[in-house]
Design a protein around this motif. Structure first.
Motif, PDB file in Angstrom:
ATOM      1  N   VAL A 319       0.573  -1.260  -0.088  1.00 17.33           N
ATOM      2  CA  VAL A 319       0.019  -0.140  -0.012  1.00 17.33           C
ATOM      3  C   VAL A 319       0.667   1.212  -0.012  1.00 17.33           C
ATOM      4  N   ILE A 320       1.305   1.958   1.154  1.00 20.11           N
ATOM      5  CA  ILE A 320       1.971   3.315   1.134  1.00 20.11           C
ATOM      6  C   ILE A 320       3.398   3.046   0.658  1.00 20.11           C
ATOM      7  N   PRO A 321       4.042   2.066   1.171  1.00 20.52           N
ATOM      8  CA  PRO A 321       5.518   2.065   0.611  1.00 20.52           C
ATOM      9  C   PRO A 321       5.357   1.490  -0.810  1.00 20.52           C
ATOM     10  N   ALA A 322       4.355   1.014  -1.230  1.00 24.92           N
ATOM     11  CA  ALA A 322       4.542   0.824  -2.695  1.00 24.92           C
ATOM     12  C   ALA A 322       3.968   1.979  -3.605  1.00 24.92           C
ATOM     13  N   LEU A 323       3.189   2.453  -2.922  1.00 23.32           N
ATOM     14  CA  LEU A 323       2.748   3.858  -3.802  1.00 23.32           C
ATOM     15  C   LEU A 323       3.904   4.887  -3.855  1.00 23.32           C
ATOM     16  N   VAL A 328       8.853   7.418  -6.463  1.00 27.81           N
ATOM     17  CA  VAL A 328      10.123   7.407  -6.327  1.00 27.81           C
ATOM     18  C   VAL A 328      10.782   7.076  -7.864  1.00 27.81           C
ATOM     19  N   ARG A 329      10.265   6.211  -8.368  1.00 26.45           N
ATOM     20  CA  ARG A 329      10.647   5.635  -9.781  1.00 26.45           C
ATOM     21  C   ARG A 329      10.317   6.543 -10.648  1.00 26.45           C
ATOM     22  N   ASP A 333      13.486  13.458  -8.808  1.00 25.88           N
ATOM     23  CA  ASP A 333      13.916  14.548  -8.222  1.00 25.88           C
ATOM     24  C   ASP A 333      12.829  15.764  -8.016  1.00 25.88           C
ATOM     25  N   ALA A 334      11.656  15.214  -8.027  1.00 28.88           N
ATOM     26  CA  ALA A 334      10.729  16.309  -7.631  1.00 28.88           C
ATOM     27  C   ALA A 334      10.506  16.481  -6.151  1.00 28.88           C
ATOM     28  N   VAL A 335      10.133  17.606  -5.756  1.00 33.32           N
ATOM     29  CA  VAL A 335      10.060  17.959  -4.380  1.00 33.32           C
ATOM     30  C   VAL A 335       8.924  17.174  -3.651  1.00 33.32           C
ATOM     31  N   ALA A 336       9.147  16.497  -2.666  1.00 31.31           N
ATOM     32  CA  ALA A 336       8.309  15.518  -1.914  1.00 31.31           C
ATOM     33  C   ALA A 336       7.909  16.376  -0.467  1.00 31.31           C
ATOM     34  N   LEU A 337       8.712  16.977   0.011  1.00 29.80           N
ATOM     35  CA  LEU A 337       8.495  17.552   1.538  1.00 29.80           C
ATOM     36  C   LEU A 337       9.042  18.837   1.485  1.00 29.80           C
ATOM     37  N   LEU A 344      13.166  18.191   0.507  1.00 29.37           N
ATOM     38  CA  LEU A 344      13.541  17.116   0.181  1.00 29.37           C
ATOM     39  C   LEU A 344      12.906  16.337  -0.890  1.00 29.37           C
ATOM     40  N   SER A 345      13.667  15.956  -1.812  1.00 28.89           N
ATOM     41  CA  SER A 345      13.040  15.110  -3.215  1.00 28.89           C
ATOM     42  C   SER A 345      12.734  13.764  -2.640  1.00 28.89           C
ATOM     43  N   TYR A 346      11.762  13.410  -3.590  1.00 26.61           N
ATOM     44  CA  TYR A 346      11.304  12.033  -3.394  1.00 26.61           C
ATOM     45  C   TYR A 346      12.548  10.904  -3.255  1.00 26.61           C
TER      46      TYR A 346
END
Length: 488
Positions: A319-323, A328-329, A333-337, A344-346
């Protein structure tokens, strides 16, 4: 048409100015018959005599430990167009019941209005500690003739509200009103000075006001001579993305000013409907718990439930880890946080979570186990949440601002395998909790975690096997509806 800047006069002063204008017009320009008015310099002298240090200390106390601003439009780039306006009128029967319930519980209509906005703002931003602005009148009773003076006698001040699901609506509103009453003597301090005293810049991006001008209804005196007022309309604007004015009058109207590049008319209509639901809940039972209030319509609740659990198992069962791994894949390099100066990027977030997950696995985290997170809102909290899930465990958020007995109950009831904390937050963990502490800012923990691989956690590394949740039975899988704007 009459235009003015707020630096010259406020809404109450506009009404006084119009009355004097009518009188002078009737007298053909002769102002000798007008009563004398206290000069505005007396108001400035009063302001100079106020205890600035006491006001700063009071605001510093009210805003203590505000960790970040409450922003409904965090990506706002500034006003580019004139704000749109929409007035939503509550049903007369509802307005009457709200007034009666407020009167019976010694509450002002302003407290009820602002309390409802605090709850809606918390829902829209996902926060349980919100701050918004309130436009207040600064016409001190000790200043003779203040109510007849023309000038700027308003200020915008912060309103801070902590929302607890287990508190009653009446308790929340009563506490807000009590806090507001205690701060009246400090309303003279300017908003920039309040922000400096609190050690912060921007605190909010929404503004509220309860208007009660002497310009209409029983407050409008009979015009002199044969003058007749057939109609009057006023409009104003500010730089905030969203402002809400409560217009009591004979009924109850809400005047919304909103920036169209950020909000649509439909967004505002949804807000108006949510206000109506909260007003009705208050009138029906002010003692009901906040956590049980009908913040969403039935249709909205159905859409939220449809988003909650997929009809078919997700690949991998994580679920969450897989999503997250998929993001990430796709967008490494997109901003995640983003939090204050940290971004931080993904990929960066993934690497940090993988390293911490291995430390947690080594300390005993895994399937069928709980890891308590006694951490403040921070990037470390997000990393810890993801790391716990990657380790196969469940996380228990612990609000360290809770009373000690509440924290003790949570930890005793959950029986966590580990407690993640910092040196500062670990002080609130009671002795009755025997679970080992993992201090994220301890130098030894930092060295241990930084030395671990940052690649994806392999199934064989975990203590046991994670089991995906069993999806609900459904003969017709439903696609989750599109979400046009996350904040709504």
């Amino acid at each position: 048409m009459f235009n003015s800047h707020h630096i010259l006069l406020d809404g109450w002063s506009t009404a006084r100015l119009m009355f004097e204008l009518f009188e002078i017009y009737h007298r053909r320009g002769d102002d000798s018959g007008l009563p004398p008015v206290t000069p505005y310099r007396e108001a400035l002298s009063w302001l100079e005599r106020q205890d600035r240090a006491a006001a700063e200390n009071a605001w510093r106390t009210v805003l203590a430990e505000v960790e970040e601003p409450t922003l409904l439009a965090p990506d706002d780039a500034g006003a580019r167009t004139v704000p749109a306006e929409l007035v939503i009128t509550m049903p007369d029967e509802l307005a009457a019941r709200v007034r009666e319930t407020a009167r019976r519980n010694d509450l002002t209509l302003s407290a009820v209005f602002q309390g409802c906005w605090a709850l809606l703002l918390g829902q829209l931003t996902g926060r349980d500690d919100v701050v918004f602005g309130s436009t207040v009148s600064v016409r001190p009773a000790e200043l003779a003739g203040a109510d007849q003076m023309v000038g700027l006698f308003i200020n915008s001040v912060p309103v801070r509200v902590r929302v607890r699901p287990d508190e009653s609506l009446l308790s929340l509103l009563t506490g807000m009103q009590r806090q507001a009453a205690g701060m009246v003597e400090h309303h003279h301090l300017s908003l920039p000075d309040i922000q400096r005293a609190a050690g912060r810049g921007t605190l909010f991006d929404t503004l509220t006001v309860t208007e009660n001008y002497p310009m209409g209804g029983d407050d409008l005196p009979e015009l002199p001579g044969d003058l007749t007022l057939t109609g009057a309309r006023g409009t104003d604007a500010n730089h905030y993305p969203l402002s809400i004015a409560a217009l009591p009058g004979d009924g109850l109207r809400l005047h919304f000013g909103y920036r169209q590049e950020l909000f649509t008319r439909e967004d505002i209509e949804v807000l108006g409907d949510r206000f109506r639901r909260l007003f009705a809940a208050f009138a029906d039972d002010p003692e009901q718990l906040i956590g049980r209030l009908p913040l969403l319509s039935d249709a909205e609740a159905d859409r939220m439930l449809a988003l909650g659990m997929p009809a078919q198992p997700l690949p991998g069962g994580d679920v969450i880890p897989a999503l997250f791994a998929e993001q990430v894949r796709l967008h490494p390099d997109a901003v995640a946080l983003v939090h204050e100066d940290t971004s931080l990027s993904y990929a960066e977030l993934d690497r940090r979570a993988n390293r911490l997950a291995r430390t947690l696995i080594e300390r005993g985290a895994g399937p069928e186990r709980v890891v308590a997170l006694a951490l403040r809102r921070s990037p470390e909290l997000v990393v810890a949440m993801l790391a716990v899930l990657k380790a196969g465990a469940a996380y228990l958020p612990v609000d360290i601002s809770y009373p000690a007995d509440r924290i003790a109950y949570l930890l005793t009831d959950a029986g966590p395998a580990l407690v993640l904390a910092t040196a500062a937050s670990a002080e609130v963990i009671p002795d009755v909790c025997a679970a080992p502490r993992v201090l994220l800012d301890d130098p030894a923990t930092v060295r241990e975690t930084d030395a671990r691989p940052d690649t994806e956690i392999e199934p064989g590394e975990r203590r046991g096997r994670r089991r995906p949740p069993t999806p609900p039975t459904s003969s017709t899988p439903r696609d989750p509806p599109a979400v046009r704007r996350a904040s709504w």
